[in-house]
Structure formats: structure tokens, C-alpha cells
Design an enzyme around this catalytic site. Structure first.
Site, PDB file in Angstrom:
ATOM      1  N   GLY A  16       0.812  -1.208   0.000  1.00  0.00           N
ATOM      2  CA  GLY A  16       0.000   0.000   0.000  1.00  0.00           C
ATOM      3  C   GLY A  16       0.845   1.258   0.000  1.00  0.00           C
ATOM      4  O   GLY A  16       1.657   1.462   0.895  1.00  0.00           O
ATOM      5  N   GLY A  18      -0.319   4.289   0.282  1.00  0.00           N
ATOM      6  CA  GLY A  18      -1.093   5.372   0.866  1.00  0.00           C
ATOM      7  C   GLY A  18      -0.229   6.150   1.844  1.00  0.00           C
ATOM      8  O   GLY A  18       0.994   5.991   1.869  1.00  0.00           O
ATOM      9  N   PHE A  19      -0.859   6.969   2.681  1.00  0.00           N
ATOM     10  CA  PHE A  19      -0.092   7.803   3.593  1.00  0.00           C
ATOM     11  C   PHE A  19       0.752   6.968   4.541  1.00  0.00           C
ATOM     12  O   PHE A  19       1.901   7.298   4.821  1.00  0.00           O
ATOM     13  CB  PHE A  19      -1.017   8.724   4.385  1.00  0.00           C
ATOM     14  N   VAL A  84      -2.028  -7.435  -4.473  1.00  0.00           N
ATOM     15  CA  VAL A  84      -1.822  -8.443  -3.427  1.00  0.00           C
ATOM     16  C   VAL A  84      -3.104  -9.260  -3.290  1.00  0.00           C
ATOM     17  O   VAL A  84      -4.206  -8.709  -3.215  1.00  0.00           O
ATOM     18  CB  VAL A  84      -1.455  -7.791  -2.086  1.00  0.00           C
ATOM     19  N   GLU A 175     -17.953  17.925   2.452  1.00  0.00           N
ATOM     20  CA  GLU A 175     -17.154  18.586   1.418  1.00  0.00           C
ATOM     21  C   GLU A 175     -17.741  18.326   0.034  1.00  0.00           C
ATOM     22  O   GLU A 175     -17.825  19.233  -0.801  1.00  0.00           O
ATOM     23  CB  GLU A 175     -15.704  18.120   1.499  1.00  0.00           C
ATOM     24  N   ASP A 304      -6.142   3.404   8.091  1.00  0.00           N
ATOM     25  CA  ASP A 304      -7.595   3.194   8.135  1.00  0.00           C
ATOM     26  C   ASP A 304      -7.997   1.747   8.387  1.00  0.00           C
ATOM     27  O   ASP A 304      -9.124   1.475   8.800  1.00  0.00           O
ATOM     28  CB  ASP A 304      -8.231   3.644   6.808  1.00  0.00           C
TER      29      ASP A 304
END
Lengths: 432, 432
Positions: A16, A18-19, A84, A175, A304
Site C-alpha cells: 500500500g 497510501g499515507f 496483493v 465537502e 484506516d
């Protein structure tokens, strides 16, 4: 520094980009191990601005950065674009398209997926907003709906085409709803001859009694006022009972809408099930204070996909600052392990979430922000929001491009990305 | 000016928001007629820069502009996003998705499609470059091929993944081949660990004895030199005999390549057949000097879909300057008709193509340009090319965004749009 031949060094597999995964790779000191970063996309996505792609404010490439480009200064890191498919923790192997990878340490940042509260069949009619492709599909469908409304003669059908329902009053939902309302009222206003886009309905549905439930009550109240000033119809304390094609049922009321966007619950990536670890109701993995998997000190789960109460007794929120911090913490822990010549779970530091505050933007010059004891709303919160997001956006080019487009939109009331693609017969491709 | 109630005014239907149709709408004087512009896309596409989207230099939204935004200052013009399905010239009607439109004047700018020289089955294996979706698909497939090569263990297969064949040595083919070579040699070079992108093969196939056959011989020679300096393998005087999945046969030689791009012949849009007009071998409509259809003074065909020798005896080339000029000429002719109170084919002016020159860019600081008697090549031609294309790009925002990205790429040797989208499972959507 002296770097032993790579084969002799332990192998860290990061899943991953991501962040969490990206920041692990950025912070991990060179020379200690070989790192392989696997992601099924070739880019890191700046998710906090994803809703602006969905609402035609930014183009896809503005909020995405090729992973290889971000990390190509890391000598002992390899990037692999692959999917994966599973894990074998006992054998310490990751299964992915094109083979298996053996690891000494496994770092998981699988992220989350939209949760339909046990109604996966709703997904087809109410897409979530998790990937660039999601955002581009939503942008296309919204713009197409207005185009169809323009040529639609049936009044009822036309109203449906100009109705957008957003489910979920968290930051994403707020948002999105705000940006949709603004898109219709200020941007599309001048584009059409027969329809009046300012008459478009944007309906925000939230199950709890207030929007931005994770914010202080006064921020929620201010966000609600700002949404209503934009013309968003906010339905609070109402739960979605059913979602069908072009139709959502809320508290007995049936709302017909060409576009229904799912901004509600986040669940862990289904892959987490194959870990065989204990999870919470949302499928999030329960991890130890050092962020490792119970019984697997060599496996770390971040961001997350995890459920954690930190050493200060705080529930760690599913926000990108938390993911970034967890990635950095895991990098420190693993580096310490390796410097100490092996795993030493007992000596590991426990992670504590540092709350940098939270913010949500509602529209042009509208936002709410909470920084510790300080609460902002309206213009100051909005300026703060702009600065923070620009600051954290990865890549100079993106910062520059995003800033110039924000200035352009602010000055001209136009949005550059009002382009519909992916509709030409049988086109499988996507994105700019 | 006094504008009579719209119903009483003649109705002009313009099909296609390309250079021809758009410039007709821009130039047509207000107050004389109602205009309906139909296009199946919601944007005008700046095709001369399409190859830069395909080669990850620009993002889709940079070279596209919403048609409504371009024309929303036109009081008596309506934009319709719809697919035209046929024409009934006798009844003066256009058939399209969602109904029929009656017209007094019909302006056709249907553009062209890739021509496979009677082998439509090749299209599946060698996509052409006509729309944003084409460009985004090509960009995705090229970037994916390098990603797969990185994890490919079979040496032969890896070479195939890193081979790109471009068919056609016209401006499109030359610009694509040059940009692909540069993408591999300068941009992707630093991104990969196992493969060496500078070893990627880019093969340009041209049936005639020289590239840019429409240019003067010395420009062709210089273009050839510049291509070869970039490492492009140019095969001249060779015709494609067969195209199969991942394989093209040229002069008996079989070339295996993961990506085959078709930049060769242009044929008229199949829709032109339903006009029942006389066409040339490529299916282009033969039109009269005033650009109207023989026997139909109320129908005008413009741009790539037409075959015309102008009043000075010049064959009008299929270039965007010609399309722009034809759109402007038709606008004058129709306006004169209406001011004269009806069609007066005999008094109509004949169109003459004004050659503004032609240019092609081959890569960083490399190009050829022909302006009347003046021939440029290399750096000066490249600077000229930049200025002209920036000048003609529609929309301030696009000009600004494109310029800043060109500067960025030039300085950093990076390309911002190296983002793969449209590959996540079952994603029908596309584009930023």
C-alpha cells in the site's frame, strides 16, 4: 554509510502506497534493510482532495504522484505495481499477481473501502469515493446528468437528473455536498440555456443528529449553517433504508436522484480478513500499542485498516495525519529492532496519536477548523484549510498546479476540469 | 442590434465542435439565425496537442475546453450534447439520440477517423489517436507495459513490453515516436530498478520514402536525423502487411511489441456515408468551392471530412488551420445568404486555403517548421512550435496550465501526467 550486500539484509515488504506505507518508506533509514513497496496503482493519491476531482475542481494528475517518482532517491527500495491477493503469515509470504514475496517484516497500509452497512448491493447505485477512478466516474456522471437534463423534456425526469444525494455527513460528505452545490450554483449556472442549474437539488443525509459528528458541536452547527446557505438540503438523524437505481429511501421518504454518492462508513479492506487477525465490527484489525499484529511482532498494520486506542487512551481516528504518524512510528520501531539485532517487542515504543486538529471545507470561503482549543469557521478556517492542504500535497508540480487552479477558480468562478471522458463507445480507459 | 423573436429566424444546425464547427459558431454574426451546436462530447479538443496527453506530458483537461464555456457569450446559440445518427437531407432533418432536429442550414464538421486501409480488424490491436479517451488509453497501456516489464522475468517478453511501434510517418506519427523515445530515455529512466527504460525500442514505420512527406525534402531529412538522434528506429518505404495482438508484420519482418499505435491514414467519419454524397477513396466528401454539398446549397461540409481543391488549384490539407478557415468561410457565406434574404449560390465566394505554414515537434528542443519560403529546424523551430500552439490553445486557464507544465518538464526532465487510471476492477469511467 557502509551498506552490506542487499541479499544479506532483511527484507521489508510494504503493501500500500497510501499515507501510512509511503511515510514508512520515506522515514525508514537507509542501509538497514531491503524494502519492496507493492501497490496496485502506480501513484500515491492525496485523498483529502479527491472530492475536488469528483466535483471538477482539480484534474486527476493534480492530486496523484507516481510512487516511483516520490521514492526514486531511495537506494535500497523497490517499487512493484501488483495486486496483493493474500498473506501467509506463518510462512512469512505475501501472495500477489505474478508470484509470492518472502519477507522478514511486513508493513500493511491497505486503507479502507466504503461500507454499506451490510448492504453491498447498494454499491452499484451509490458509488463511494476512494480512488481516482471513483472520482472520475462521479465527475462524469454528474456532468452527464446536467447535459441530459438540458435535452430532457419530461419535467419530473429533468428534476431527477438535477438531484444529487450525498449519504454521510462526515468530512467527505460535507465537502462533497458543498462542492456540488457550488458547482451547480456558480459554475454551471452560465453554461446551460434550457435548464437552470441553480435549481439543482443537493441533499445531504446523515444518520446522527449533526454533521461532522467528530467535531465540537459549535463547528457542526456552523458547518450546517454554511451548507444551508449554499442551498444544500441537510437531513439529520435519518438513516438510509434502501438504495435502488436512481432512488434512495430515507425515513420512509423516497428520493429520486440521478446521482447518489456514498460518503458514509469506512470499512477495512477485505484483504484484512485473510490475515486471520481479530477485527472490530467494521472489519478493522485490532493491533498492539507498537502497531504490530498480536502474535506477529514482524507484522505491522497501519492507518484506516486498524482499530487502536493509543497509550494515552485515545481512539486513533481514521484520518491521514494518523496514517502518516503510524507509518513514521512503525519505521522507527522496525529500525530499532534491526539495530538491536532482532525483534525486541518488549523494548518497543507505544504509539500515541498527536492531534494536529481537523478541518473540513464547505465551499468557496467556507470551512470549519479545530486546532486544539481553537475553533475557526468561515473565511479564516477556509484560508487555513487551503494552506494546510497545499502544504501536505506531495510534489512541487502538484502544489503549483493546484494553487494556480484554485486561484483561477476563485477569481473566475469557473472550474477547469468540467470535461466528460470515458463515454465514447466501449472505452475501457481513463483519466488525465 | 434588434433581434427578431427566435422562432421566426432560420435555424442553423452545426454538427461537431471541432475546429471547423467551433469557428463557424464563433464567427457567425449574432441576430441573423438560431444556432444549435451538436457534439457527442461536452468539450472542444485541441487535437494538435493530443499526442502529449498520450505521452504523459499533459493532462486531459489541459487540451480540452467545455464547449458551453467557450460559447456561453453567444445569445442565440444552443449547445446540445448528443450523438448524431444520420441525416435526411431531403426533409432537412438531423437524426440524433433523443429525437430529430429540423434545419434551414446544416454545417458539418464531423472530422476524421483512423483509416486502416481496408483492415478494420487491425484497429483492435493498433489504436488510433483521435479522442481524449484514445490518448488516455494509450498513456495507460504504455505506462503499464513498463510496469509489467519491471516484474517480468522472461527476457524476450520483457523486450516486447518495452517495444513501441508507431505506424505512419506524418506529423502525428513523428510527434508520437519522438515523445515516446523521450519519455523512455529521459523521464522513465530514473523510475525503475530492474529494467533500463533507455533500452526501450521505438519503431516508426512509414510507407513512403520519407517522413513528413507533406513537408519539403530538407525538413523531412532533418526530422529523420532528429528522430534517429533520439534513438527512434525509422523504417521508410515499408508497408504494414498485418497487425495481430502484440505483433505487426512489415516487409516480411515480424515485430513483437506490447504497444502498436496507429498514426497513419485518416478517413472521413462513417456518418458521411449517410449523406449520400460523392466521396473520394478515403470516404471524404467532395464539396463545391463555396464549401457546400453539390445539389445542397444549404448544407456545408468542412474540415477533415472533405476533399477539396480550392479556387487557386491547391488541394486543401487535413490540418486544423484549414478547418478553422473553412468554418470562418462558411460563416461568412451563410451570413451573406441570410442578409440577401435567401440562398444565392451563384453570388457566393469560393474558399481559398491560406497556408500559414506547417510544423512538427520531434522532442525536447527538436522540431521542423515551414513558413512559406522559410524553413526552420531544431531549436528555433521548436520555440516557434511552442509559441504557435500556445497561441491557438483555447482558454486562458489551459494556456497557463500548459505553459507552466512545459516549463516544469523542460527544467526537471519530469512529466506530471505519469498516472495510470482506468485499471481498477471493472471501472468504466475515465479521465482527468
Amino acid at each position: 554509510m557502509s551498506t552490506p550486500p542487499s541479499k544479506s539484509r532483511p527484507h521489508i515488504v510494504v503493501v500500500g502506497a497510501g499515507f501510512a506505507g509511503l511515510n514508512f518508506c520515506k522515514d525508514f533509514p537507509p542501509g538497514l534493510a531491503r524494502i519492496t513497496l507493492i501497490d496496485r496503482q502506480n501513484h500515491h493519491l492525496f485523498q483529502p482532495l479527491l472530492y475536488q476531482v469528483a466535483t471538477a475542481g482539480l484534474s486527476a494528475v493534480d492530486i496523484a504522484q507516481p510512487v516511483r517518482a516520490i521514492l526514486n532517491d531511495k537506494p535500497d527500495l523497490e517499487v512493484m505495481m501488483a495486486e496483493v491477493t493474500g498473506f501467509d503469515l506463518a510462512a512469512r509470504r505475501v501472495r500477489c499477481t505474478g508470484g509470492e514475496l518472502a519477507y522478514d517484516y511486513l508493513i500493511l497500509g491497505l486503507g479502507g473501502v466504503a461500507s454499506y452497512f451490510g448492504h453491498p448491493e447498494w454499491a452499484a447505485h451509490a458509488p463511494g469515493l476512494k480512488s481516482l477512478d471513483d472520482a472520475l466516474r462521479i465527475r462524469r456522471d454528474i456532468l452527464l446528468a446536467f447535459e441530459r437534463a438540458e435535452t430532457e423534456t419530461d419535467e419530473q425526469r429533468r428534476r431527477e437528473l438535477m438531484t444529487i444525494v450525498v449519504v454521510g455527513g462526515g468530512p467527505t460528505g460535507v465537502e462533497l455536498a458543498g462542492a456540488f452545490a457550488e458547482l451547480a450554483r456558480t459554475v454551471l449556472k452560465r453554461d446551460f440555456d434550457r435548464i437552470d442549474p441553480t435549481k439543482a437539488r443537493v441533499i445531504l443525509i446523515e444518520g446522527s443528529p449533526r454533521v461532522l459528528a467528530s467535531f465540537p458541536p459549535e463547528s457542526s452547527a456552523s458547518a450546517l449553517r454554511q451548507l444551508e446557505r449554499l442551498g444544500v438540503e441537510v437531513r439529520l438523524g435519518r438513516h438510509v433504508e434502501a438504495v435502488r437505481a436512481g432512488e434512495v429511501v430515507v425515513g420512509g421518504e423516497v428520493i429520486r436522484a440521478a446521482n447518489i454518492i456514498w460518503g458514509a462508513g469506512v470499512a477495512a479492506n477485505p484483504l484484512t480478513l485473510s490475515l486471520g487477525a481479530e477485527t472490530d465490527r467494521a472489519g478493522r484489525v485490532k493491533i498492539l500499542p507498537d502497531l504490530s499484529l498480536p502474535g506477529h511482532p514482524e507484522v505491522f498494520a497501519l492507518g484506516d485498516m486498524t482499530a487502536l486506542t493509543d497509550r494515552r487512551g485515545r481512539v486513533v481516528p481514521g484520518l491521514c495525519p494518523a496514517a502518516i504518524q503510524m507509518g513514521q512510528h512503525a519505521a522507527r520501531v522496525v529500525a530499532d529492532d534491526l539495530r538491536a539485532g532482532g525483534q525486541s517487542p518488549e523494548r518497543r515504543k507505544a504509539y500515541a496519536y498527536f492531534d494536529k486538529g481537523s478541518m473540513a471545507t464547505i465551499g468557496r470561503s467556507k470551512a470549519v477548523a479545530v486546532l486544539g482549543r481553537f475553533h475557526f469557521s468561515g473565511y479564516p478556517a477556509w484560508v487555513l484549510w487551503l494552506c494546510v492542504h497545499l502544504l501536505f500535497l506531495v510534489g512541487f508540480r502538484n502544489k503549483f498546479s493546484v494553487l494556480s487552479q484554485w486561484i483561477y477558480s476563485y477569481v473566475t468562478y469557473k472550474r477547469g476540469a468540467r470535461i466528460i471522458t470515458g463515454v465514447s463507445s466501449g472505452n475501457p480507459a481513463g483519466s488525465a
